[in-house]
Design an enzyme around this catalytic site. Structure first.
Site, PDB file in Angstrom:
ATOM      1  N   GLY A 160     -11.381   8.119   5.458  1.00 53.22           N
ATOM      2  CA  GLY A 160     -12.501   9.004   5.736  1.00 53.22           C
ATOM      3  C   GLY A 160     -13.836   8.328   5.926  1.00 53.22           C
ATOM      4  O   GLY A 160     -14.801   8.974   6.342  1.00 53.22           O
ATOM      5  N   LYS A 210       0.873  -1.165   0.000  1.00 52.16           N
ATOM      6  CA  LYS A 210       0.000   0.000   0.000  1.00 52.16           C
ATOM      7  C   LYS A 210       0.914   1.221   0.000  1.00 52.16           C
ATOM      8  O   LYS A 210       1.578   1.516   0.990  1.00 52.16           O
ATOM      9  CB  LYS A 210      -0.923   0.037   1.213  1.00 52.16           C
ATOM     10  CG  LYS A 210      -1.862   1.245   1.168  1.00 52.16           C
ATOM     11  CD  LYS A 210      -2.675   1.417   2.433  1.00 52.16           C
ATOM     12  CE  LYS A 210      -3.511   2.703   2.323  1.00 52.16           C
ATOM     13  NZ  LYS A 210      -4.176   3.056   3.591  1.00 52.16           N
ATOM     14  N   ASN A 269     -10.335   1.728   8.708  1.00 49.19           N
ATOM     15  CA  ASN A 269      -9.536   1.490   9.904  1.00 49.19           C
ATOM     16  C   ASN A 269     -10.160   2.171  11.116  1.00 49.19           C
ATOM     17  O   ASN A 269     -10.721   1.532  11.992  1.00 49.19           O
ATOM     18  CB  ASN A 269      -8.092   1.962   9.700  1.00 49.19           C
ATOM     19  CG  ASN A 269      -7.195   1.635  10.882  1.00 49.19           C
ATOM     20  OD1 ASN A 269      -7.620   1.041  11.863  1.00 49.19           O
ATOM     21  ND2 ASN A 269      -5.940   2.025  10.799  1.00 49.19           N
ATOM     22  N   THR A 270     -10.104   3.507  11.147  1.00 48.11           N
ATOM     23  CA  THR A 270     -10.500   4.260  12.340  1.00 48.11           C
ATOM     24  C   THR A 270     -11.916   3.929  12.796  1.00 48.11           C
ATOM     25  O   THR A 270     -12.157   3.698  13.988  1.00 48.11           O
ATOM     26  CB  THR A 270     -10.382   5.771  12.070  1.00 48.11           C
ATOM     27  OG1 THR A 270      -9.033   6.085  11.729  1.00 48.11           O
ATOM     28  CG2 THR A 270     -10.786   6.578  13.295  1.00 48.11           C
TER      29      THR A 270
END
Length: 267
Positions: free
Chosen positions: A195, A107, A216-217
């Site tokens: 996002g 990535k 992820n977050t």
């Protein structure tokens, strides 16, 4: 009446293929914000992801509890060049991953801006040219720039990964219009990365025609990451099926859902 098999089960007839490898799940998982390796492992199991990203600096085979120990067999490790500020550093990190006998899947992140973590388009393209030429399978994280995405495709990247909004912001698809153009023109899979803060936003990305999303977050910082991962998996599947089934177009005026004439006429 026979049912179109694509409408009956779109995911069976619509495999995701990246770099010659087929994936059953269109939800990719970042690993940076989980409270523990055990939580990460539980989430991988609950969401069914088949690809996870790990920053190279977090990999420590000598540690008592290395993050790689949380990855079950069959889940692909996508090494992340997170923290690289220019092409040279990103290339060096990718080569270190190869030397450590990690998969050649990278990535590619080049983010010199520490506040918004915006990817550098010039340095990203430079690094992609080198890494693709060296045989890496490159998945570049980029701004939602249709011209740049086409250039990255042309130099050999396996996907393009435009951001929905700033990394970790949970603002959703602030770049929706540009993503639609990227999806329309791309000959490689489009993965919306960064996002996405809610399952509904992941579904929206898939409804636009994105091939996958990377989250992820929103999952790692949830009160229950494993449950949130499962919710995202359902949303991604629903969004993809909706896209393949053919979403109704928007209208500026009302349109009756029931006929206004003919239903009282006698035979």
């Amino acid at each position: 009446m026979a049912v179109d098999p694509i409408l009956q089960d779109p995911l069976v007839a619509d495999p995701l293929v990246i770099g010659g490898r087929e994936f059953g799940s269109r939800l990719f998982l970042g690993t940076g914000k989980f409270p523990s390796n055990a939580s990460l492992s539980d989430t991988i199991a609950s969401c069914g992801t088949e690809m996870v990203t790990v920053a190279l600096r977090r990999v420590d085979p000598t540690a008592e509890e290395d993050i790689l120990d949380s990855l079950p067999a069959g889940v692909l490790l996508l090494t992340n060049t997170s923290g690289a500020v220019d092409a040279d550093e990103a290339i060096r990190l990718a080569r270190l991953a190869r030397a450590a006998e990690l998969p050649d899947w990278i990535k590619l992140e080049v983010t010199p801006d520490p506040r918004y973590l915006l990817p550098d388009p010039v340095e990203t393209l430079k690094a992609a040219e080198v890494l693709c030429a060296e045989g890496f399978t490159v998945l570049p994280y980029v701004n939602a720039d249709p011209v740049l995405c086409k250039r990255l495709e042309e130099v050999g990247c396996a996907t393009v990964m435009p951001l929905g909004s700033w990394i970790g912001s949970n603002q959703g698809l602030r770049t929706k219009g540009a993503i639609e153009i990227i999806v329309d023109q791309s000959l490689v899979p489009v993965v919306v990365d960064a996002g996405i803060g809610a399952p509904s936003q992941a579904a929206e990305a898939m409804e636009l025609g994105a091939d996958a999303v990377l989250v992820n977050t929103a999952i790692g910082t949830a009160r229950d990451p494993a449950a949130m991962g499962a919710a995202f998996a359902l949303a991604v599947e629903a969004g993809r099926k909706g896209f393949l089934a053919g979403l109704a177009s928007e209208r500026r005026t009302a349109s009756a859902s029931s006929p206004l004439t003919g239903f009282l006429s006698s035979s």
